[in-house]
Design an enzyme around this catalytic site. Structure first.
Site, PDB file in Angstrom:
ATOM      1  N   LYS A   1       0.042  -6.912  -2.018  1.00  0.00           N
ATOM      2  CA  LYS A   1       0.165  -6.155  -0.772  1.00  0.00           C
ATOM      3  C   LYS A   1      -1.224  -5.908  -0.208  1.00  0.00           C
ATOM      4  O   LYS A   1      -1.951  -5.032  -0.651  1.00  0.00           O
ATOM      5  CB  LYS A   1       0.933  -4.870  -0.992  1.00  0.00           C
TER       6      LYS A   1
ATOM      7  N   TRP B   1       2.325  -8.850   3.050  1.00  0.00           N
ATOM      8  CA  TRP B   1       2.584  -9.421   1.738  1.00  0.00           C
ATOM      9  C   TRP B   1       1.958 -10.814   1.610  1.00  0.00           C
ATOM     10  O   TRP B   1       2.070 -11.647   2.514  1.00  0.00           O
ATOM     11  CB  TRP B   1       4.090  -9.551   1.491  1.00  0.00           C
TER      12      TRP B   1
END
Ligand code: ATP
Ligand code: ATP
Ligand code: MG
Ligand code: MG
Lengths: 548, 548
Positions: free
Chosen positions: A445, A450
């Protein structure tokens, strides 16, 4: 449970039981063979009918030992005919087969046996030292049955109540009628690989096992026919060898068990000798076979197709198999909680005209759901995401061969509105092809966005000097987490950090580029050959990135 | 019903319902097409997703009309997309689909509709005159729904309560959640072909239909994959087109419906246009296609495989398809009472080295049981006979997609110790290949020994001048019965009795030789294209054999 119609169908009421699979093979493909590379060192060969007769002897023997419906009977064995007899002798009689992974630590084995409350343990004689190590920790096990003849029995042993398998079954009759019972009765107990935490038990029913066997044998999935010779390289202690002990006899195919000999040379020679057409295994097992064949300039004379799954198949491996060896690769995805098959890759008609590179991109996806399985992707709030091939999110599944809870309720209510959350992150494209981008626990993250680690690892492994690669998130003061690439080089290879990073140029988005590369001698690997990223994260917990 | 284990599996509890098949295709193969040659004359084309949406509109519409779970809704239609919508809209909503054969006499149709207690009837507009003929005899039918748009509605009609399908479904929403209910609920009602007597109803459940779809899609059976384009030539009113409306969407394949255009030219052109890879039908429908292709020296550019069943595939037809057109033939056997598939032919690995002639003999057998089906042969006293490929006897079957009794208990208890007696006579060889030698009712009993008529007919049809042949037993003072061969010659051909009998020399045992030959213009054929031997026997009841 579900409401009945005022008009019910008038079909035969017959439960779906795994015993019917072995009976089917023994009756309708009585001459189909099971060939096993034995722990004894030789090659053993018999028919499905022989297997059925011995499985029935085992069922009688277990009954004699006091094993009753629902009791757990464990196995600790390589892929072979005696293990196959246990699959059917145990489950067919109504007891529950519990397969143990011999690659686990004795403490883990003891933990799992006690958790499962196993009554008996059947094991390959080569595991005698391992059994001796954990047997004292398993007070509940009433007897230990050594897979072998009397001459394999140790002169003395610390194991209490050690029995000889061949003597045991030979003292019982093959006359045995498989009992008929509710198809939702427990059939097999498997624990997850323990890649992300403690292994949890999945308790399959006869119904789920038979439906999974139907689904997985179909042309869109494993495509097993009576003209195949199937070698499960994936162990029978790893989610039932992906169901092959069920889907192969159901298809009347010939079965070849590699036993403990899983090195490239042994696997190659057995494949050629027995003219194997189809195999299945995790990516790491193919490394050895491919290297052996490449080094010795060998080709396969019968091997046509293989299923690769359990972790992402590196594109480089797929290309070698297809281009060098003309072996079709089916990229499959599944999990212990799914019996295990969920999806399988392959091309659609419209892809047949595409370039090889474009086709390869499709084949690298984990593919289509097998009928019976439904899937969806959702964001952190549970909102369903579009099937556009770009949006990625948590992958959820449902279907009759997916667990509704773990054995003994471990982890509580795991379903979300009836869907099982897989712990994987994926995209799904408009044609229904699913692609795993990462595990939720492994995803990096970076500044709220992501980064999928599988992509980064695949790029690294496409470099000829790289043998293995794992990407993990490491703490970063500005971005929370940034990718660190841990790499194992091929023997004799040398590679600079900068050269490897340069190899990424143009292959991934700029902000996905790893912040650093570390070269290691080996990666921590779990009992099913998967890289243990939690261990890796632990190891590099205090690593300071050059960008930090 | 069956005892439960003290330890039940912990898998998701999900009923096997046919609605899940259409949902699967619509979701996971959303872009797969259904192409239909319409009664309107044009070609219609949409996706499984469109089909699902319209099936849901139909489900809402039927609910609006008061149709409830278990109610029967009939169809009288060719193979096409609207018929497909009815398959799912009716059964998916919990009502029972009842397919009617338009080739039956209006009186027979009325008998069957009344027997089934149909509430509504959906029909292709080309059948309006037929519906007008029997509607007055079916007081129970509350409404007749014409498959078509408003412009196809007749200006006036004798039919009470005639509704327009397109208007009806368009006035209802596609928002509909398929209900979940017990998988043993009735799904479809089919009547047998009536070849040997009055048609009897088989009432399938959702469970049996889904299991049959799994079983029949497998590589050893129809082998349907997402890369196939499937054209069911076998009608959807003939045992659910052998399950293809279920096994095709479950496989994500493209579907091509030929509608009413079943002549050789139309079938050929549609196959080429839509690049059909796989088809299925009874032997008689292939005659037209083969003749058209031979006469016009045409080849197939995509057609690779066909299933032939419903009656024995003449060896000459199989040879033409394989040798002239390179089309693989799967000889399948089944019956209405079996949903219908029981066995499918094909070679084993050990046959691949055999000569073409030897292989052909294997391919002519009806083949292996599909997993789910068990079979055995027994003598008149019920004693099981050996699987030696020579012993023949009554064929009995069991399995979850085989009926346990007829609709409304017609015929009483039909099972024998849990086995369904098929009324067929067969051999089974040591490899598990079953071969039908005759129907029990058609077998000729000569001096206490049995003569199989299929063999004699196949020999006759292998003569180039013979188009069709049927062999029946005729009374004989010494032998009780002796074979009479009734033959239809190809147009323009001439053949002497003696020459045809000479053609039998060396091909059958001497005492099997027909005692006489009769040449006829046509043979009596039933609604599914099968020769009605009972009519033939009636016709030649007083025939005096030259040997008598
Ligand atoms: N083809 C594949 N591509 C990528 N990942 C895969 C593939 N097949 C399986 N996996 C991974 O393996 C997981 C299932 O593995 P398994 O059930 O053997 O245990 P595990 O998840 O490794 O262990 P644990 O659940 O105990 O942490 C999937 O959730 C997925 O992360
Ligand atoms: N491949 C095949 N070879 C020989 N016979 C076949 C084959 N497939 C089906 N049959 C015959 O067809 C029968 C099943 O047909 P179906 O259920 O359509 O009705 P039917 O038996 O013709 O009519 P009814 O039962 O009303 O007299 C089988 O019992 C068998 O006799
Ligand atoms: Mg897991
Ligand atoms: Mg019949």
């Amino acid at each position: 449970m579900y409401p009945q119609s005022p008009l019910m169908g008038q079909m035969m009421n017959q439960p779906l039981l795994v015993s019917s699979i072995l009976d089917f093979a023994a009756r309708h493909y009585a001459n189909s063979e099971i060939v096993s590379q034995r722990v004894e060192g030789d090659l053993h060969r018999y028919t499905f009918r022989d297997c059925q007769q011995r499985a029935k002897r085992l069922a009688n023997a277990l009954h004699g030992l006091g094993v009753r419906m629902g009791d757990r009977v464990a196995t600790l064995a390589w892929n072979g005919y005696r293990h196959m007899e246990a699959y059917y002798g145990v489950s067919g009689s109504g007891a529950v087969l519990h397969t143990l992974n011999p690659r686990l630590h004795p403490d883990q084995l003891a933990y799992i046996c006690n958790h499962a409350e196993d009554q008996y343990l059947l094991f390959d004689f080569c595991f005698l030292p391992l059994v001796e190590a954990f047997a004292p920790l398993c007070k509940g096990i009433k007897g230990f049955i050594l897979f072998g003849a009397a001459d394999r029995m140790p002169a003395e042993t610390k194991i209490p109540n050690l029995l000889c398998y061949e003597d045991l079954i030979n003292s019982h009759s093959p006359e045995y009628e498989w009992p008929l019972f509710d198809e939702n009765s427990a059939c097999t107990l498997c624990y997850t690989s323990g890649t992300t935490g403690n292994p949890k038990g999945a308790l399959y029913s006869h119904r789920s096992t038979v439906l999974h066997a139907y689904g997985s044998a179909m042309p869109n999935a494993l495509n097993v026919s009576s003209r195949d010779t199937v070698m499960p390289v994936v162990p029978m202690f790893h989610v039932n060898a992906w169901g092959l002990p069920y889907s192969v006899p159901l298809s009347g195919a010939k079965m070849v068990f590699p036993g403990p000999a899983l090195d490239g040379k042994s696997v190659y020679e057995l494949m050629e000798k027995e003219q194997v057409t189809f195999s299945a295994g995790v990516p790491t097992v193919w490394l050895g076979l491919i290297n052996h064949a490449l080094q010795n300039k060998l080709k396969f004379s019968s091997f046509r197709r293989t299923v690769i799954g359990g972790s992402a198949c590196p594109p480089a491996m797929m290309s070698t198999l297809i281009d060098e060896f003309d072996v079709e690769v089916i990229h499959a995805w599944g999990m212990t909680e799914m019996s295990p098959l969920g999806t399988a890759g392959g091309l659609l008609t419209k892809h047949l005209d595409m370039s090889k590179e474009e086709q390869r991109k499709i084949l690298q996806k984990q593919g289509h759901a097998i009928y019976g399985v439904d899937m969806k992707i959702a964001d952190d709030d549970g909102k369903e995401l579009p099937w556009d091939g770009v949006s990625y999110g948590h992958l959820l599944v449902k279907g009759p061969w997916i667990i509704s809870r773990y054995f003994k309720g471990e982890g509580g209510d795991v379903l979300e509105n009836g869907w099982f959350p897989t712990g994987d992150v994926a995209t799904i494209d408009p044609d229904g092809f699913m692609q795993i981008t990462d595990r939720s626990k492994d995803v990096i993250k970076s500044g709220g966005e992501w980064i999928g680690t599988i992509d980064l690892e695949n790029v690294a492994m496409s470099h000829p000097a790289v043998m293995q690669a794992a990407c993990i998130g490491v703490a970063h003061p500005k971005w929370d987490e940034r990718p660190l690439l841990v790499v194992v080089l091929r023997p004799g290879q040398d590679l600079k950090r900068e050269d490897l990073l340069a190899h990424f140029q143009g292959k991934v988005a700029k902000w996905w580029l790893p912040d650093d590369v570390v070269f290691a001698d080996a990666l921590p690997v779990g009992g099913t050959g998967k890289i243990q990223k939690n261990k890796l994260r632990e190891q590099y917990r205090d690593y300071r990135l050059p960008t930090a």
